[in-house]
Design a protein around this motif. Structure first.
Motif, PDB file in Angstrom:
ATOM      1  N   ILE A 593       0.909  -1.207  -0.085  1.00  0.00           N
ATOM      2  CA  ILE A 593       0.023  -0.099  -0.037  1.00  0.00           C
ATOM      3  C   ILE A 593       0.720   1.135  -0.044  1.00  0.00           C
ATOM      4  N   GLU A 594       1.798   1.351   0.736  1.00  0.00           N
ATOM      5  CA  GLU A 594       2.963   2.360   0.716  1.00  0.00           C
ATOM      6  C   GLU A 594       3.502   2.586  -0.691  1.00  0.00           C
ATOM      7  N   VAL A 596       1.992   2.067  -3.380  1.00  0.00           N
ATOM      8  CA  VAL A 596       0.856   2.572  -4.250  1.00  0.00           C
ATOM      9  C   VAL A 596       0.886   3.995  -3.912  1.00  0.00           C
ATOM     10  N   SER A 597       0.761   4.333  -2.459  1.00  0.00           N
ATOM     11  CA  SER A 597       0.755   5.640  -2.401  1.00  0.00           C
ATOM     12  C   SER A 597       1.698   6.703  -2.993  1.00  0.00           C
ATOM     13  N   LEU A 629      -6.356  -5.798   2.776  1.00  0.00           N
ATOM     14  CA  LEU A 629      -5.652  -4.994   2.033  1.00  0.00           C
ATOM     15  C   LEU A 629      -6.396  -4.253   0.920  1.00  0.00           C
ATOM     16  N   ARG A 632      -8.590  -1.337   2.304  1.00  0.00           N
ATOM     17  CA  ARG A 632      -7.787  -0.206   2.682  1.00  0.00           C
ATOM     18  C   ARG A 632      -7.481   0.757   1.440  1.00  0.00           C
ATOM     19  N   LEU A 633      -7.132   0.060   0.215  1.00  0.00           N
ATOM     20  CA  LEU A 633      -6.824   0.663  -0.946  1.00  0.00           C
ATOM     21  C   LEU A 633      -8.106   1.194  -1.508  1.00  0.00           C
ATOM     22  N   MET A 636      -8.866   4.507   0.101  1.00  0.00           N
ATOM     23  CA  MET A 636      -7.945   5.532  -0.562  1.00  0.00           C
ATOM     24  C   MET A 636      -8.661   6.283  -1.588  1.00  0.00           C
TER      25      MET A 636
END
Length: 745
Positions: A593-594, A596-597, A629, A632-633, A636
């Protein structure tokens, strides 16, 4: 010293110590390990430690070669803390060889340390040298490290004192080396008598006995002792009970030494007590025709301490031999033993033999569902079944996990005989349980090939067998080996091409069926070799996933695609989302995820600009972490599409639980619409299912007007395919977009 039991994370130091203001000369400790963390932790653990009234000075080396160079110029190294596996698997043991045989450093104590208990040193190698101790790094807590060093330094100090007192030290060191090399307690005991007599300069006339095991029966309220070695006129007493000695003087001396656990030195004889443990030891009686001098008495005390360590090392050697060559759980030879057996067979140039690797089908699933006790029972039953059904001349070993090796004449080691072992159900915990196994077989040929190579070939055959299904057998062939080598070469070339930035992206448009407008674009990775040939993604993507290279490739793809999206917008390609394929390997990586961010931030993209396409295989290995997961995406603002739905391990429960926005109808079902075969019903069902779950459905592989009409009639919301545009490089896509917009206008 504090009693600290936290595990050491093995340290680095300030360098060689020098005397300052008359301070006590420190004990010099050399730490040899290729892990900087080991040096730092050792330094921390030994800071301000005093042993035998003297501080410690640490020296450091990160390889065997560096350590040897330091030993050549540095004197009085008391203890070497030596990692077994460094630049090579036997780097530590080769350094021991150099220390003892080339540098002739007989006094410094060597403590072997390893972080890999399953890779114990070869017993024959470790017995050849004077090694003080062998510990795993997890064993050496701060307190235990202090105790181990204290024992080693005390031994080193005693050796130095003995060296300065009498040249008899050479006999003691020689005795140590001899005892470590002895195979078994009786040979060790014979050497004790001979070496004591040698130190005193008398003929070996004596005997050695040892305490009985603690679980042995009591006789007259006490344990019985047995004579395990003798010399001279006592030799006839070997293996007899101690009470059968008819000389009251000798019997009394030995019994007192054993009872009181101490040595007894008389004017014309000596009885030495050697403590193997606080509760167990043995005693040696030696006659002397002349009085034993005070110097010799001191020598014998030192000798007694040294030999007690040797007695412990006899047990160490036995343990190392067992760990190095046998599997404790099943009592079978292990992989190391198999390699030795194969090498010996090849040396003898025996023909007509075969090696098979047997792997229990679905063992991991059974182990997880039914528990580890069940799994252990299944392993033991398998070992027993193989041993009972295969001939005695077949070598059976456990390679690890649920994999077994069978080696012997090919008339016995073949698919038919091995599979026959599994025809009858196993009885596990009182229940009849059908068990199957896959088998990979390699025929052994006389020549220069090593045992490790044959194991590798058998594993390749086993992998093919497991791919074919349950209970399958595959015989290794040169064609199979060539295919594996080709994949290895392809991976090498792929890695090189990626490093040299030879991969590129193409972009295929996605169209909204109701309006015909362009709503998105899918980024597709492509690889063109230097000769101009394109490598199909289905050839290199699986290899990238298996090797883990897909993680770096995926990170590059994500950032490159989002950068391209921003350039598309600059030239008027607005309101597009960028769809990027994500491998299950990437999703399982910590910090996905980090990453992707980070890509969104670096490219100044909005989360809504990005759609991640995942396949059903993400569910393999556990669905719950993937669900968390993806939630969470989506929180966002990133959207999620399920790609290739219906071609893998689809289930309604899977589809219902997985957080997603879009369902992609695979091109195989779209083509079926044109043929009007059974695939049409599946396609219709998938579209209805997607609609019921509130998902947008996008049809892939729409190549003509007829298919567009069919998927629209089916109820699909979006589409992509050659009918609209092939995957195009960035400049081609921009030009295509302008033409398409012009037609719409």
């Amino acid at each position: 010293m504090h009693d600290v039991n936290d595990e050491l994370v093995f340290v680095e130091d300030d360098g060689p110590w020098s005397d300052k203001d008359g301070a006590a000369c420190p004990w010099r400790i050399l730490v040899v390990d290729d892990d900087p963390g080991v040096h730092e932790a050792t330094r921390f653990a030994l800071a301000n430690i005093i042993i035998l009234d003297r501080p410690l000075a640490l020296f450091h080396a990160s390889s065997g070669a560096e350590a040897v160079a330091l030993l050549r110029v540095t004197e009085k190294i008391a203890v070497v803390l030596l990692d077994v596996v460094m630049e090579s698997d036997d780097a530590g043991l080769r350094m021991v060889d150099i220390i003892r045989n080339e540098l002739k450093l007989a006094n410094c104590r060597i403590i072997l340390r390893t972080g890999q208990p399953g890779q114990a040193p070869e017993a024959e190698t470790i017995t050849r040298y004077d090694i003080n101790d062998y510990k795993t790094k997890s064993e050496l807590t701060q307190n235990r490290l202090f105790l181990t060093l204290t024992t080693a330094i005390r031994s080193y100090d005693q050796l130095l004192r003995l060296d300065a007192t009498r040249r008899g030290l050479e006999k003691i060191v020689a005795a140590s080396n001899q005892f470590i090399a002895e195979q078994g307690l009786q040979s060790f005991a014979d050497g004790v008598i001979t070496q004591i007599a040698g130190l005193l300069g008398v003929e070996p006339e004596g005997l050695v006995c040892c305490a009985a095991a603690q679980d042995s029966p009591l006789v007259n309220g006490r344990r019985e002792f047995h004579i395990i070695a003798a010399a001279g006129h006592f030799r006839a007493l070997i293996q007899r009970r101690l009470c059968e000695i008819d000389d009251p003087r000798i019997l009394g001396q030995l019994m007192m030494a054993l009872k009181e656990r101490r040595s007894l030195i008389e004017p014309n004889n000596i009885t030495l007590y050697f403590a193997k443990t606080p509760a167990e030891g043995f005693a040696a009686f030696i006659d002397s025709a002349r009085p034993i001098s005070e110097v010799d008495q001191e020598l014998l005390k030192v000798f007694c301490t040294n030999i007690a360590l040797c007695a412990k090392n006899i047990e160490l050697v036995t343990k190392l031999r067992r760990d190095a060559f046998f599997d404790r759980q099943l009592g079978l030879p292990n992989r190391t033993a198999l390699v030795c057996e194969l090498d010996q067979t090849m040396t003898k140039q025996e023909s007509g033999c075969a090696l098979a690797i047997v792997d229990i089908d679905q063992f991991a699933v059974a182990n997880d569902l039914l528990g580890h006790d069940y799994g252990d029972a299944l392993l033991k039953a398998t070992a027993q079944r193989l041993g009972e059904h295969l001939p005695a001349n077949v070598f059976i070993a456990r390679l690890g996990g649920d994999a077994f090796a069978v080696m012997g004449p090919k008339i016995s080691v073949n698919g038919e005989t091995i599979q026959a072992c599994f025809q009858t159900p196993f009885v596990i915990e009182g229940v009849h349980q059908p068990v199957s196994a896959c088998v990979g077989i390699t025929l052994l040929e006389s020549g220069l090939r090593s045992g490790i190579e044959y194991i590798r070939d058998s594993y390749l055959a086993l992998k093919q067998a497991k791919t074919a299904g349950l209970g399958q057998t595959v015989l290794f062939s040169q064609e199979l080996g060539s295919a594996v080598r080709e994949r290895a070469h392809l991976l090498r070339d792929l890695r090189l091409s990626f490093e040299q930035q030879q991969l590129f992206l193409t972009y295929q448009p996605q169209i909204e069926l109701s309006s015909g407008r362009i709503i998105g674009v899918e980024a597709l990775m492509r690889w063109r070799r230097e000769d101009g040939a394109l490598v199909p993604p289905e050839s290199f993507i699986p290899i990238a996933e298996q090797s883990g290279l897909i993680v770096d490739m995926g990170r590059w793809l994500l950032q490159t695609a989002l950068q391209a999206l921003q350039r598309f917008r600059v030239v008027g390609c607005t309101d597009l989302r960028m769809a990027v394929n994500i491998s299950p390997v990437q999703l399982r990586q910590p910090g996905f995820i980090e990453s992707v961010s980070e890509a969104l931030h670096l490219t100044r993209s909005r989360p809504a600009d990005l759609e991640l396409e995942i396949t059903e295989s993400v569910a393999v290995g556990g669905l719950e972490p993937v669900i968390a997961l993806l939630k969470r995406l989506r929180a966002m603002g990133v959207t999620v599409a399920i790609d290739d739905f219906g071609t893998g391990y689809s289930s309604l429960a899977y589809l219902d639980k997985l957080p997603a926005d879009r369902l992609k109808l695979d091109r195989s079902f779209v083509r079926a619409l044109e043929r009007d075969d059974n695939g049409t019903r599946i396609a219709r069902m998938i579209v209805v299912l997607g609609r019921e779950l509130g998902l947008q459905v996008i049809a892939e592989g729409v190549e003509n007007q007829k298919l567009e009409e069919l998927v629209m009639a089916l109820g699909c919301n979006e589409t992509q395919g050659y009918h609209y545009g092939h995957p195009m490089q960035e400049s081609e896509f921009i030009a295509w977009h302008a033409r398409y917009k012009g037609k719409q206008a």
